[in-house]
Design a protein around this motif. Sequence first.
Motif, PDB file in Angstrom:
ATOM      1  N   SER A   1       0.845  -1.189   0.000  1.00 39.09           N
ATOM      2  CA  SER A   1       0.000   0.000   0.000  1.00 39.09           C
ATOM      3  C   SER A   1       0.880   1.237   0.000  1.00 39.09           C
ATOM      4  O   SER A   1       1.916   1.264   0.668  1.00 39.09           O
ATOM      5  CB  SER A   1      -0.908   0.014   1.236  1.00 39.09           C
ATOM      6  N   THR A   2       0.476   2.254  -0.735  1.00 41.67           N
ATOM      7  CA  THR A   2       1.229   3.510  -0.726  1.00 41.67           C
ATOM      8  C   THR A   2       0.592   4.546   0.187  1.00 41.67           C
ATOM      9  O   THR A   2       0.975   5.714   0.170  1.00 41.67           O
ATOM     10  CB  THR A   2       1.350   4.082  -2.150  1.00 41.67           C
ATOM     11  N   GLN A   3      -0.398   4.126   0.972  1.00 35.81           N
ATOM     12  CA  GLN A   3      -0.934   5.034   1.982  1.00 35.81           C
ATOM     13  C   GLN A   3       0.179   5.377   2.966  1.00 35.81           C
ATOM     14  O   GLN A   3       1.010   4.525   3.312  1.00 35.81           O
ATOM     15  CB  GLN A   3      -2.098   4.379   2.723  1.00 35.81           C
ATOM     16  N   PRO A   4       0.236   6.627   3.429  1.00 42.74           N
ATOM     17  CA  PRO A   4       1.316   7.006   4.354  1.00 42.74           C
ATOM     18  C   PRO A   4       1.304   6.135   5.607  1.00 42.74           C
ATOM     19  O   PRO A   4       0.246   5.768   6.113  1.00 42.74           O
ATOM     20  CB  PRO A   4       0.983   8.465   4.699  1.00 42.74           C
ATOM     21  N   TRP A   5       2.508   5.771   6.055  1.00 38.16           N
ATOM     22  CA  TRP A   5       2.597   5.069   7.327  1.00 38.16           C
ATOM     23  C   TRP A   5       2.120   5.988   8.443  1.00 38.16           C
ATOM     24  O   TRP A   5       2.148   7.227   8.305  1.00 38.16           O
ATOM     25  CB  TRP A   5       4.041   4.671   7.594  1.00 38.16           C
ATOM     26  N   PRO A   6       1.692   5.434   9.569  1.00 37.15           N
ATOM     27  CA  PRO A   6       1.300   6.271  10.707  1.00 37.15           C
ATOM     28  C   PRO A   6       2.445   7.192  11.127  1.00 37.15           C
ATOM     29  O   PRO A   6       3.621   6.872  10.945  1.00 37.15           O
ATOM     30  CB  PRO A   6       0.975   5.243  11.796  1.00 37.15           C
TER      31      PRO A   6
END
Length: 417
Positions: free
Chosen positions: A68-73
């Motif tokens: 996933s390319t969603q930003p890491w926390p």
Amino acid sequence: MNACPVQFDPLAPEQLADPYPVYSQLRADRPVFHDAEHDLWIVSRYEDVMIVVREPETYSSENAVRASTQPWPRPVLDTLARGWPLSPTLTDSDGDVHRRLRLLVSRAFTPKRIADMEDTIRRAVDELIDAFVSDGCADIIERFAWPLPMMAITAILGVPREDVPRLHRWSYNWLRLMQATDPVGELVACAEDVVAMQRYFMDALEQRAGGEGTDLMSGLLGAGVAGSEALTMIEAMRVPMNLIIAGHVTVTRAIGNGLVTLLSASDQLAAVQQDPERIPTMVEEILRFESPAQGLFRTVRTDTTLAGVHIPAGARVMVHWASGNRDENVFERADVFDVTRNSANAHLAFGKGSHACLGAPLARLQLKVAIPRLFERLPRLQVAAGEASAVRDTIFFARGFKKLAMEWDVPVAAART
């Protein structure tokens, strides 16, 4: 219509045990579909996979190992900020950047250098087996399958043997970070290990600066290709990290997969034992039949259509090596394990196109030596009784065992030592 009639859940227990019926249904009913849970377009047919890997102008390798390319926390990003950017690497770069890195790294995997590694690998295989042969049982993953490829690649890099265990832990936690399905606290711990790995190799390179070493890391310092700038220290640091992780994933998982597959196909195991000339095709069939790398990822640069399905720019695509390797339109009796099948040039286990794995010859050599030697030195080798003996790993884009407890008859010579 992009909805999928099949429940694609690669971490579900039943799919970890046997994902291939699901892959078959995908190829038949929705060869390209959007998996909403992972926000991935899954490409399952061989011909479509080949289109993706042959069109880098449309399908970028940027973030090729991130599910996933969603930003890491934020806590994970804060931890990673204490190190250096993770990319570009050989695996997740495009165009001139990729060509430059590939030319440099290819110098470590010349046919002569791989051939010269055979004696080292044979010694490492026997050294590892010597440590547990008299026990009659062992977790083959812990005691053999992950140390072997680590010993091989660290020999090329010039890394001390005593550092292998922590490099193994760091590289595995890098994979967990790329999948990003663990709780935030565990992802922070993974990020800490990734930064530690970066610092380790940066320190190793700095210690080699100005020296005359012959290992790969020494060769990376100031290395360049005609018309291009030399590698920076940060670029050079990423190369050994990339090699450790990539080599580790394939060989470790292929050893476990191969042992279990051969034991479940006793006629095929007997055929190899009776005719060692079949060992090379046995290795290729293990890689095809139980692909250690299930797939990697691409980012769509512009709106495109694949297999009649519209995929928007910015979408993430999973090129599914494992499904392509069971494609009935390419491999006759694709769901049958056949050690006489010669699929080396066709299967997708090492990828295809400009990103085909540079380390494939080294991986093949290790598997050709390791798997037959285990059966030779461990009489009546079998998976130990009990459900907890064979535990699949939960990295969904890499298929293998986290634990594989096996037992055998202790050879008389070993019992006396």
